[in-house]
Enzyme design. Structure first.
Site, PDB file in Angstrom:
ATOM      1  N   ASN A 152      24.177  34.380  28.671  1.00 42.05           N
ATOM      2  CA  ASN A 152      23.810  34.235  27.270  1.00 42.05           C
ATOM      3  C   ASN A 152      23.829  35.545  26.486  1.00 42.05           C
ATOM      4  OD1 ASN A 152      21.727  34.160  29.375  1.00 42.05           O
ATOM      5  ND2 ASN A 152      20.263  34.510  27.743  1.00 42.05           N
ATOM      6  N   THR A 239       9.058   8.206  27.514  1.00 43.00           N
ATOM      7  CA  THR A 239       9.884   7.445  26.567  1.00 43.00           C
ATOM      8  C   THR A 239      10.978   8.363  26.021  1.00 43.00           C
ATOM      9  OG1 THR A 239       8.002   6.080  26.043  1.00 43.00           O
ATOM     10  CG2 THR A 239       9.805   6.071  24.440  1.00 43.00           C
ATOM     11  N   CYS A 327      14.460  34.381  24.180  1.00 47.58           N
ATOM     12  CA  CYS A 327      13.202  34.233  24.914  1.00 47.58           C
ATOM     13  C   CYS A 327      12.556  35.573  25.207  1.00 47.58           C
ATOM     14  CB  CYS A 327      13.453  33.531  26.235  1.00 47.58           C
ATOM     15  SG  CYS A 327      14.448  32.103  26.020  1.00 47.58           S
TER      16      CYS A 327
HETATM   17  N1  PLP Z   1      19.989  28.829  30.163  1.00 51.48           N
HETATM   18  C1  PLP Z   1      20.667  29.654  29.345  1.00 51.48           C
HETATM   19  C2  PLP Z   1      21.834  30.396  29.881  1.00 51.48           C
HETATM   20  C3  PLP Z   1      20.274  29.794  28.011  1.00 51.48           C
HETATM   21  O1  PLP Z   1      20.958  30.604  27.217  1.00 51.48           O
HETATM   22  C4  PLP Z   1      19.161  29.051  27.550  1.00 51.48           C
HETATM   23  C5  PLP Z   1      18.689  29.215  26.157  1.00 51.48           C
HETATM   24  O2  PLP Z   1      18.814  30.265  25.565  1.00 51.48           O
HETATM   25  C6  PLP Z   1      18.500  28.199  28.440  1.00 51.48           C
HETATM   26  C7  PLP Z   1      18.942  28.099  29.741  1.00 51.48           C
HETATM   27  C8  PLP Z   1      17.320  27.385  28.024  1.00 51.48           C
HETATM   28  O3  PLP Z   1      17.691  26.326  27.207  1.00 51.48           O
HETATM   29  P1  PLP Z   1      16.583  25.610  26.289  1.00 51.48           P
HETATM   30  O4  PLP Z   1      16.344  26.526  25.134  1.00 51.48           O
HETATM   31  O5  PLP Z   1      17.197  24.322  25.897  1.00 51.48           O
HETATM   32  O6  PLP Z   1      15.377  25.435  27.139  1.00 51.48           O
END
Ligand code: PLP
Length: 386
Positions: A152, A239, A327
């Site tokens: 990412n 649900t 994150c």
């Molecule tokens: N995995 C990767 C490589 C991501 O880039 C992300 C989100 O940035 C996620 C998992 C997590 O996805 P979500 O935001 O839908 O929990």
């Protein structure tokens, strides 16, 4: 706003927005047996078919979850619980990489114990997992390999096909976090032998709060993380997020029609952004693989400046970028992904991620470079580090 943060999340596709508006009045529970319930059940199944067609798998291999993080948690915890059930005291070993998303790394950290050992593979200076190191780390206790399809932060695309073959030859389950790869790389699950794959709606122009696990028919059946009713064939209770699921089906329908052109367009724009930055701004370092990289991702370190300072100046000019994964932003530590490339903390601190999407234009890219150049010159002039 010039939005260059599509790896964090994407705007809704206009067609997805239309479908959501229509769906807002579908309030019946899809488990209800009367007509309205059955109509919604059918719409959910149509969305499931749409996604399965796109991935070239069977509809019953698609399980809806609430997000990519839930999908990753379910697979990792599910595989381990499956091995440790019935008081089994045998050791289990899992192989992953140090550049995985926190929903993999932190889940595995929480699972490490006397019986669960995790190997976190290093990556090379381009963020690539080394196949020989992977082979060497396999033990007789290895039950699962989990390697992301594409990263990412730097966009590096991992050698997933090679890894899948190694896993198959050694009779080890293989999971890939494909949250960033879906819609950006061709994925054919008939050909690609992964046992489990995670994806998330909000990275492909669908809403937040909807994710998917692909679980291959015949692979070890993972127990649900959320117990309760029989939704999703007993694999994920609760649900269903009807609006999210139908919207995701539409996002996949549009991907099927538009993905090829979109990748081409985004690649051209990212190449323009990259070449203009290289031409106009000295003392930079491009992070990530030169060729095996997502078409729209560009991660650059601007030496001698903090990434956050650049981000704030771009934000002041209504340009949205990021300094690391969404994150981990807010953390003062340098990005572990950039650090994993073997660079100094200063270089890692000075990185900015540009991630392009279907709505970006050439004008936006040129404007971004203009503002970026001014910002970097100003910040370097003010910087105490010379
Ligand atoms: N995995 C990767 C490589 C991501 O880039 C992300 C989100 O940035 C996620 C998992 C997590 O996805 P979500 O935001 O839908 O929990």
């Amino acid at each position: 706003m010039i939005y260059l943060d599509n790896n964090a999340t994407t705007p809704l596709h206009p067609k997805v927005k239309e479908v959501i508006k229509e769906t807002l009045d579908y309030y019946s529970n899809p488990s209800s047996l009367y007509t309205n319930g059955r109509v919604i059940r059918e719409k959910i199944n149509n969305a499931r078919k749409e996604i399965a067609t796109f991935l070239n798998c069977k509809p019953n291999e698609i399980i809806f979850t609430s997000c990519g993080s839930e999908s990753n948690n379910t697979v990792l915890k599910g595989v381990i619980n499956n091995y440790l059930k019935d008081g089994n005291k045998n050791k289990v070993h899992i192989i992953t990489s140090i550049i995985e998303h926190p929903s993999i790394i932190n889940t595995l950290k929480s699972l490490e114990s006397e019986n669960v050992e995790v190997t976190y593979l290093n990556v090379d200076e381009n963020g690539m997992v080394n196949i020989e190191n992977l082979k060497k780390s396999i033990k007789k206790e290895t039950v699962l390999i989990s390697i992301m399809f594409a990263n990412n932060e730097i966009g590096t695309i991992e050698p997933i096909e090679d890894i899948s073959k190694i896993a198959l030859e050694n009779n080890i389950l293989f999971h890939t976090d494909a949250v960033q790869a879906i819609g950006k790389v061709d994925i054919d699950l008939k050909k690609l032998k992964v046992d489990y794959l995670s994806l998330s709606g909000h990275k492909i122009y669908a809403p937040k709060g909807i994710g998917v696990i692909f679980e291959r028919e015949g692979s070890i059946h993972i127990p649900p993380l959320i117990n309760g009713g029989h939704q999703e064939n007993g694999l994920r209770a609760g649900t269903e997020n009807v609006i999210g699921i139908i919207a995701l089906g539409e996002a996949f329908r549009m991907l099927k029609l538009e993905m090829k052109d979109e990748i081409k367009k985004v690649k051209e724009l990212r190449e323009l952004l990259e070449s203009e930055i290289v031409k106009n701004i000295p003392d930079i370092k491009i992070n990530g693989h030169p060729t095996m990289r997502l078409a729209g991702t560009l991660n650059v370190s601007f030496k001698k400046i903090e990434g956050e300072s650049i981000l704030l100046r771009l934000d002041f000019n209504k340009i949205a970028v990021s300094t690391g994964s969404a994150c981990s932003s807010g953390s003062l530590d340098p990005s572990p992904v950039i650090m994993a490339l073997g660079v100094s903390p200063e270089i890692a601190h000075s990185s900015i991620r540009f991630s392009l999407g279907r709505e970006n234009t050439k004008e936006e890219i040129l404007k971004t470079v203009e503002i970026l150049k001014e910002s970097v010159e100003f910040l370097r002039m003010m910087s105490p580090i010379k």
